[in-house]
Design an enzyme around this catalytic site. Structure first.
Site, PDB file in Angstrom:
ATOM      1  N   LYS A  75      43.958  41.687  48.401  1.00  0.00           N
ATOM      2  CA  LYS A  75      44.085  41.108  47.057  1.00  0.00           C
ATOM      3  C   LYS A  75      45.098  39.985  46.902  1.00  0.00           C
ATOM      4  O   LYS A  75      44.911  39.070  46.105  1.00  0.00           O
ATOM      5  CB  LYS A  75      44.395  42.211  46.040  1.00  0.00           C
ATOM      6  CG  LYS A  75      43.299  43.260  45.881  1.00  0.00           C
ATOM      7  CD  LYS A  75      42.040  42.662  45.283  1.00  0.00           C
ATOM      8  CE  LYS A  75      41.016  43.735  44.946  1.00  0.00           C
ATOM      9  NZ  LYS A  75      39.765  43.153  44.443  1.00  0.00           N
ATOM     10  N   GLU A  99      43.301  42.747  35.292  1.00  0.00           N
ATOM     11  CA  GLU A  99      42.635  44.034  35.226  1.00  0.00           C
ATOM     12  C   GLU A  99      42.841  44.665  36.600  1.00  0.00           C
ATOM     13  O   GLU A  99      43.082  43.948  37.579  1.00  0.00           O
ATOM     14  CB  GLU A  99      41.134  43.859  34.967  1.00  0.00           C
ATOM     15  CG  GLU A  99      40.275  43.587  36.206  1.00  0.00           C
ATOM     16  CD  GLU A  99      40.559  42.269  36.925  1.00  0.00           C
ATOM     17  OE1 GLU A  99      41.227  41.373  36.338  1.00  0.00           O
ATOM     18  OE2 GLU A  99      40.131  42.137  38.092  1.00  0.00           O
ATOM     19  N   SER A 148      39.760  46.439  54.346  1.00  0.00           N
ATOM     20  CA  SER A 148      40.295  45.661  53.226  1.00  0.00           C
ATOM     21  C   SER A 148      41.605  46.189  52.666  1.00  0.00           C
ATOM     22  O   SER A 148      42.329  45.449  52.002  1.00  0.00           O
ATOM     23  CB  SER A 148      39.256  45.564  52.104  1.00  0.00           C
ATOM     24  OG  SER A 148      38.727  46.844  51.821  1.00  0.00           O
TER      25      SER A 148
END
Lengths: 262, 373
Positions: free
Chosen positions: B67, B89, B356
């Protein structure tokens, strides 16, 4: 029937259809018309009402609990139209339920039900090509939202695509009642008048007779939504009566009795 | 619209600005820890008995997931636009943590919206965000998960648009977000391509990645799109069953629709109401999918398959015990697909799996679901 405002300022009333149920919505709408509403926005409940504040969010959730659908709202529109010939009727919906029904089919059914116009909350003019073609084909008026943050060029584009009237949003934000009407509101209406001859309706945050009168002094129509929906929420079992009283109260300062009663 | 147009203009300017690119690259290396390794999973390969498995280690990036690539990029844009308040969010909390991290790094006010159900199942991340100085606001409408957090973030943004930037965490939303977020994550695939060529002298037969919104997957896929012999495999949340509401596999039962500013495949009912979804992994629990994935799938360039909750949990234990890596439950879905796929592939073939994120945030859920202690 083309959208026209018969008195100045005209009153536009929004309701979330299906809250508490469709039968009651019909009674509420007729009571609002009887009390002086010129145009009704029939709100279609949606699972993800991103442009709505808590009052309309709650109403949508309640309406969806017993499966209120776009198809049912269109049936309701026909029932209203049967009983009220000269009131403007707008279907107010997010895009997805309309896409799911099919743009073509939606417009056809809406036209047949006697709907005058449509406002799709999350469809910007830039993406409205297919929608506008279908709306024109079925002689329906597309209504778009103009925001205080829209630059003049965009206001021109929005007004150019609109029919009937332009809906000016009084402030940045979501639906909901506010005590102070923002400075943004007057300025936006002024800017719109420079780019269009269409009537301008102003909404978001209006709930009192004083606000109605103030907005009515510079806009052609005043939209009241959350205040109506909250009145319905707070008056279980006597929703239509309460809404009738509330609408008469809103118009009390601005309108002569002969214009208000229908 | 004005805010989206401003963002698009600023982003286009930044793309052409050498100084911006240099500064971003600097932050990605000195702060975030790029490049991330491409690791040959020898024991897992032997255990499955098929293709050679390489793991792209986005779990080793600062904050524990991919991220931050996007947060650093958008953070620099916020600086350029002169805004001081950032909202986001978050589903699993990794994007929330990365946003809070970048806000602390660059000195912005930070508010993160998170579904109350997600706050419960990803407690560790809620604490981290608050420790980093962000305000975490619980959202208890709808399904109390990611899509509801997005609704609330959007409401905040339209209200505060003049002072606030909405740092969207995936390849969703209105333009320019899907493109911009993909661009910020392209570094994953760019690195992986160079790394595999260096390690093996050839390209992989397949790349496998989990797909929630689709940021880590499009990030690793993108630079391989032109290599038509490389299969691109996205793994969606198969949840606990095939009924609508029991999973989040958009390509199995979803249809074209519009949600939160994006036109893509959406899980919805016959009236166009958005469906509730389920996945053991908060980050995959979303009813729509990045539009670029929809385009790749419709073009036949990428394929999308589901992995169930049970398969993902089993894959977590497997990876932990064969390679000593505890993946995030989201990433475990990609590992679950490799467990099925690798044995069917030739030993001379290579498959790259995007890990990830790391699994620390999921310890609570793993404890509930796995027989460990």
């Amino acid at each position: 029937m083309p959208l026209t405002f018969h008195k100045k300022p005209a009153l536009v009333v929004y309701v979330t259809c299906g809250d508490p149920d469709l039968g009651t919505t019909l009674k509420i709408v007729l009571a609002a018309i009887d009390a002086g509403a010129d145009l009704i926005e029939l709100g279609v409940p949606f699972s993800d009402p991103v442009a709505d504040g808590p009052v309309i969010q709650r109403a949508s959730e309640r309406a969806l609990k017993h499966g209120t659908s776009l198809a049912q709202v269109l049936t309701l529109a026909a029932e209203v139209r049967e009983r009220a010939q000269s009131t403007g009727l707008i279907v107010f919906s997010y895009l997805n339920p309309i896409l799911r029904m099919g743009m073509e089919k939606f417009c056809k059914v809406a036209r047949a039900a006697g709907v005058d116009g449509v406002l799709v909350t999350d469809l910007p003019v830039e993406e409205a090509g297919e929608y506008l073609r279908a709306m024109h084909e079925y002689d329906l008026s597309p209504v778009f939202l103009a925001a205080p943050t829209s630059p003049d060029e965009r206001l021109k584009q929005i007004a150019g695509a609109s029919r009937g009237f332009v809906y000016a949003v009084s402030r940045t934000g979501v639906t909901g009642q506010r005590q102070q009407l923002a400075e943004d509101a007057r300025k936006l209406v002024r800017r719109l008048r420079r780019v269009t001859k269409l009537p301008v309706a102003l909404g978001f945050g209006i709930s009192t007779a004083e606000q109605f009168a103030e907005v009515g002094s510079f806009a052609d129509a005043v939209v009241v939504g959350s205040a109506i929906v909250e009145t319905i929420e707070r008056n279980r079992g006597r929703e239509a009566g309460a809404v009738g009283e509330f609408v008469r109260g809103l118009l009390a300062i601005s309108c002569e009795p002969s214009a208000a009663a229908r | 619209m004005a805010a989206l147009e401003e963002l698009e203009r600023e982003y286009e300017r930044a793309k052409r600005d050498k100084k911006f690119q240099v500064r971003l690259a600097e932050l990605l290396t000195t702060y975030a820890g790029r490049p991330t390794p491409l690791f040959f999973a020898r024991r897992l390969t032997e255990k499955l008995g098929g293709a050679k498995i390489y793991l792209k280690r986005e779990d080793l990036l600062h904050t524990g997931a991919h991220k931050i690539n996007n947060c650093l990029g958008q953070g620099l844009l916020v600086e350029r636009m002169g805004k001081h308040r950032v909202i986001a969010e978050t589903g699993a909390g990794q994007h929330g943590v990365a946003t809070a991290t970048v806000c602390a790094l660059m000195g912005f006010e930070c508010v993160v919206y998170m579904g109350t159900e997600d706050m419960r199942r990803q407690e560790l991340n809620v604490f981290r965000m608050r420790l980093l100085g962000a305000e975490v606001r619980g959202v208890s409408s709808g399904s109390c998960t990611l899509k509801d957090a997005i609704n609330e973030a959007m409401r905040d943004w339209v209200t505060n648009v003049r002072t606030t930037h909405y740092l969207l965490g995936s390849v969703l939303g209105a333009h320019p977000y899907p493109t911009m977020v993909r661009d910020f994550h392209r570094v994953i695939g760019r690195e992986a391509r160079a790394q595999i060529l260096k390690a093996e002298g050839k390209l992989p037969a397949a790349i496998v990645a989990c797909v929630g919104g689709g940021s880590n997957s499009i990030g690793i896929f993108y630079d391989f799109i032109k290599d038509t012999k490389v299969r691109l495999v996205g793994v969606e949340a198969g949840g606990r069953g095939e009924k609508l509401g029991d999973h989040a596999a958009r390509f199995r039962g979803g249809s074209p629709g519009v949600l939160q500013g994006t036109y893509s495949y959406v899980l919805q009912d016959s009236g166009g109401q958005i469906a509730l979804t389920h996945s053991v992994s908060a980050g995959l629990d979303y009813p729509s999918i990045g539009p670029e994935h929809a385009a790749l799938r419709d073009a036949g360039r990428a394929e999308y398959v589901p992995a169930s909750d049970a398969e993902a949990l089993a894959a977590t234990t497997l990876l932990a015990r064969t390679e000593g890596i505890i993946p995030a439950l989201e990433s475990a879905h990609a590992v679950a697909e490799v467990v099925k796929r690798a044995p069917r592939m030739k030993k001379s073939e290579i498959v790259i799996v995007n890990i990830s994120g790391r699994g620390d945030k999921d310890i609570g859920i793993m404890r509930e679901n796995l027989e460990i202690d």
